[in-house]
Design a protein around this motif. Structure first.
Motif, short mmCIF file in Angstrom:
data_model
loop_
_atom_site.label_atom_id
_atom_site.label_comp_id
_atom_site.label_asym_id
_atom_site.label_seq_id
_atom_site.Cartn_x
_atom_site.Cartn_y
_atom_site.Cartn_z
N VAL A 1 0.81 -1.22 0.00
CA VAL A 1 0.00 0.00 0.00
C VAL A 1 0.84 1.27 0.00
CG1 VAL A 1 -1.96 -1.13 1.12
CG2 VAL A 1 -0.19 -0.07 2.53
N SER A 2 2.13 1.15 0.31
CA SER A 2 3.00 2.32 0.35
C SER A 2 4.12 2.16 -0.66
CB SER A 2 3.61 2.50 1.75
OG SER A 2 2.61 2.68 2.73
N ASP A 3 4.45 3.26 -1.36
CA ASP A 3 5.53 3.20 -2.33
C ASP A 3 6.81 2.70 -1.67
OD1 ASP A 3 3.92 4.06 -4.35
OD2 ASP A 3 5.14 5.81 -4.87
N GLY A 4 7.48 1.82 -2.37
CA GLY A 4 8.74 1.25 -1.88
C GLY A 4 8.58 -0.14 -1.30
N GLU A 5 7.37 -0.49 -0.87
CA GLU A 5 7.17 -1.83 -0.31
C GLU A 5 7.27 -2.88 -1.41
OE1 GLU A 5 4.23 -1.13 3.52
OE2 GLU A 5 3.33 -1.61 1.58
N GLU A 6 8.03 -3.93 -1.13
CA GLU A 6 8.15 -5.02 -2.10
C GLU A 6 8.44 -6.33 -1.36
OE1 GLU A 6 12.40 -5.73 -4.01
OE2 GLU A 6 11.83 -3.63 -4.31
N ALA A 7 8.14 -7.43 -2.04
CA ALA A 7 8.42 -8.76 -1.49
C ALA A 7 8.48 -9.74 -2.65
CB ALA A 7 7.34 -9.18 -0.50
N GLY A 8 9.16 -10.85 -2.41
CA GLY A 8 9.25 -11.83 -3.48
C GLY A 8 10.23 -12.95 -3.20
N LEU A 9 10.76 -13.51 -4.29
CA LEU A 9 11.67 -14.65 -4.28
C LEU A 9 13.00 -14.18 -4.85
CD1 LEU A 9 12.05 -17.79 -3.95
CD2 LEU A 9 11.21 -17.98 -6.31
N CYS A 10 14.09 -14.62 -4.23
CA CYS A 10 15.41 -14.08 -4.57
C CYS A 10 16.45 -15.19 -4.59
CB CYS A 10 15.80 -13.02 -3.54
SG CYS A 10 17.50 -12.40 -3.67
N ILE A 11 17.38 -15.11 -5.54
CA ILE A 11 18.60 -15.92 -5.48
C ILE A 11 19.72 -14.95 -5.14
CG2 ILE A 11 19.07 -15.79 -7.98
CD1 ILE A 11 19.63 -18.92 -5.83
N ARG A 12 20.46 -15.23 -4.08
CA ARG A 12 21.41 -14.28 -3.52
C ARG A 12 22.80 -14.86 -3.41
NH1 ARG A 12 23.93 -12.73 1.40
NH2 ARG A 12 23.94 -10.48 1.72
N ARG A 13 23.79 -14.10 -3.84
CA ARG A 13 25.16 -14.36 -3.45
C ARG A 13 25.56 -13.43 -2.31
NH1 ARG A 13 29.90 -12.55 -7.20
NH2 ARG A 13 29.59 -10.68 -5.92
N ASP A 14 25.38 -12.14 -2.52
CA ASP A 14 25.65 -11.13 -1.50
C ASP A 14 25.00 -9.82 -1.93
OD1 ASP A 14 27.35 -10.17 -3.52
OD2 ASP A 14 29.15 -10.99 -2.59
N GLU A 15 25.38 -8.70 -1.31
CA GLU A 15 24.79 -7.41 -1.68
C GLU A 15 25.07 -7.04 -3.13
OE1 GLU A 15 24.68 -7.97 2.33
OE2 GLU A 15 26.63 -7.59 1.37
N ASP A 16 26.18 -7.51 -3.67
CA ASP A 16 26.61 -7.12 -5.01
C ASP A 16 26.00 -7.96 -6.12
OD1 ASP A 16 28.21 -5.31 -3.69
OD2 ASP A 16 30.03 -6.53 -3.86
N ALA A 17 25.44 -9.12 -5.80
CA ALA A 17 24.95 -10.03 -6.83
C ALA A 17 23.71 -10.75 -6.32
CB ALA A 17 26.03 -11.03 -7.22
N HIS A 18 22.57 -10.46 -6.92
CA HIS A 18 21.32 -11.13 -6.56
C HIS A 18 20.29 -10.87 -7.64
CE1 HIS A 18 19.98 -7.11 -5.06
NE2 HIS A 18 21.22 -7.04 -4.60
#
Length: 518
Positions: free
Chosen positions: A391-408
């Motif tokens: 309901v608010s701009d910026g809110e998000e959720a989902g599914l992620c494949i992550r290595r670290d902050e630099d690669a996802h």
């Protein structure tokens, strides 16, 4: 009693597939126990048990509360390095380093499944401390000190009840002249003291070396060649090293160690994994595999049987199938750093995993709402069922494949410009790119990531029948070898996440189930 006969033991390497580096092992009565590094992930130090060294069950995580492990503001590949597990007179000891944290410490438990004590700090050493209990009651810490070609091992005696040093540290081991003498372990076998360590750095020159002496402080006569390495071989398993030795119930020896399975294009999405091989003694020296190729993906070893087969051929440490979130999260689930109290709930709506996004995004260092598990197969698929109406701009959720902050890579739903959109985003070497975005009115979505040796494919569906392709990203970009400035010690982790992108999210993201298939 009839004597046992040797037979061929067959098993697949790695015994712990996926991001499980720096293994350390101990035998305690009827079981073997094993721990691995966990770096910025919480809870820290996964612990496994096995009766036969081949089939492993995760029984918990050693560091499972913030009083043991505070990862606040820890960057990727900081946190917990190279634990060593030891057992003495009914007590288990796990000693490790919290890099950028409290430094070197150990914890204790009488039940390896926990609970474990709060940290007992020790005063000296850089990283990779290990414990050795001598026959005369003395307890020694052996640890790495220094950097690169100046790295070496120091050793000192401690009071095991308090961690207080009872002697000044002494330099006891300089390695073989290569860089990064790391992961030192002291053993006493057949009356001799053995000093074993890794050398060469945890990449193509990685190797395990050893020396021996009749005294715990040496000097140690070094065996002239590595006892474990594939550095001169064109072999599917590379980077072997950082080993630990264990004696089985029949007096035969084994080694666990890290290695990587490189793709044809010479990268390893899954990261450093745990392998097993027999140890062969010759003239008082242990040998594992010095550029011979005997450590393979399919092993056939002539040994006495440890136990009758009692588990499926599939690795017990691999939990496949669907998690319906009807019970507490299994020990394979982990968080990026310590989660906040509000971030994750299984009780707010029973049968669902409910996530509330923090202000921190996936590309930032901070408290992130991310619940994931290690990817353990190159070819796999991950699917989640999510209900989320931001309901608010910026809110998000989902599914992620992550290595670290630099690669996802991630896909999901977010609020942008006053509308809700399905999106897919690829972050490679710190640069983020939206590759799909379209408005949605859906209240529930299936989110899907398919992994191959070459790429990750992202897709979603509203009905589970008709799938919409959202784009794809290269697997190489998620590999530890593709780091930008700081070397990456972890591997791919797939997870469910939520974020407010600058402010704490008030809208819950509810996940009905998550499925891992191969």
């Amino acid at each position: 009693m009839p004597q046992l006969q040797s037979h061929t033991i067959r098993y697949a390497n790695p015994i712990l597939p996926g991001f499980y580096p720096d293994p350390s092992i101990v035998r305690a009565e009827d079981y073997f126990y094993l721990v691995c590094s966990s770096f910025e992930y919480f809870p820290g130090v996964p612990i496994f048990r096995s009766r036969d060294l081949i089939h492993w069950e995760q029984i918990g995580n050693v560091l499972d509360r913030i009083s043991q492990l505070d990862l606040t503001d820890q960057k990727n590949s900081d946190g917990i390095y190279a634990p060593a597990l030891r057992y003495h007179e009914g007590t288990f000891y796990m000693i490790t380093t919290a890099v950028r944290g409290i430094g070197n410490f150990y914890v204790t438990a009488t039940n390896p499944a926990g609970p474990w004590s709060d940290p007992i700090r020790i005063p000296y050493g850089g990283i990779d401390p290990s414990l050795f209990f001598d026959d005369d009651g003395k307890v020694y810490v052996t640890a790495q000190q220094g950097a690169d070609y100046n790295s070496h091992a120091i050793q000192y005696e401690i009071d095991i009840t308090t961690g207080e040093a009872l002697s000044e540290p002494q330099v006891v081991w300089h390695g073989d002249g290569g860089p990064w003498t790391e992961g030192p372990h002291l053993y006493k076998i057949n009356g001799l003291y053995y000093m074993m360590s890794a050398s060469g750095g945890t990449a193509k020159e990685h190797r395990e070396i050893i020396g021996r002496s009749d005294r715990p402080y040496g000097p140690f006569e070094r065996y002239p060649d590595p006892i474990l390495t594939h550095r001169h071989l064109n072999h599917p398993i590379q980077y072997l090293g950082h080993a630990d030795l264990v004696e089985d119930h029949h007096g035969e020896w084994w080694a666990v160690f890290l290695g990587v399975r490189l793709t044809k294009d010479r990268y390893s999405v899954l990261g450093r994994e745990t392998f097993l091989a027999p140890v062969v003694w010759n003239d008082g020296w242990p040998h594992i595999d010095n550029n011979e190729g005997t450590v393979s993906l399919d092993m056939a070893v002539q040994r006495l049987p440890l136990t009758a087969p009692s588990t499926p051929e599939n690795h017990a440490a691999i939990v496949l199938g669907r998690d319906d979130f009807n019970e507490e999260l299994g020990p394979q689930w982990l968080f990026v750093r310590n989660p906040s109290d509000r971030a994750c709930s299984l009780t707010e709506k029973p049968g669902f995993l409910t996530l509330y996004g923090e202000e921190t995004g996936l590309g930032e260092v901070g408290q992130i709402t991310f619940v994931g598990r290690r990817q353990q197969h190159l070819h796999a698929s991950f699917t989640a069922c999510m209900s989320f109406i931001p309901v608010s701009d910026g809110e998000e959720a989902g599914l992620c494949i992550r290595r670290d902050e630099d690669a996802h890579y991630e896909l999901g739903v977010r609020r942008s410009g006053g509308r809700n959109v399905i999106f897919a985003r690829l972050t490679v070497r710190r640069e983020s790119l939206i590759v799909y975005e379209n408005e949605t009115k859906a209240e529930q979505l299936l989110l899907h990531i398919e992994s191959t040796e070459k790429e990750y494919k992202l897709a979603c569906s509203e009905d589970g029948q008709n799938w919409l392709s959202l784009g794809s990203g290269s697997a190489r970009a998620i590999s530890p070898e593709d780091f930008v400035h700081k070397m990456c010690f972890t591997g791919a982790v797939v997870g469910l996440y939520a974020t407010g992108n600058g402010q704490a999210s008030k809208t819950p993201a509810r996940f009905d189930w998550f499925e891992y298939e191969i």
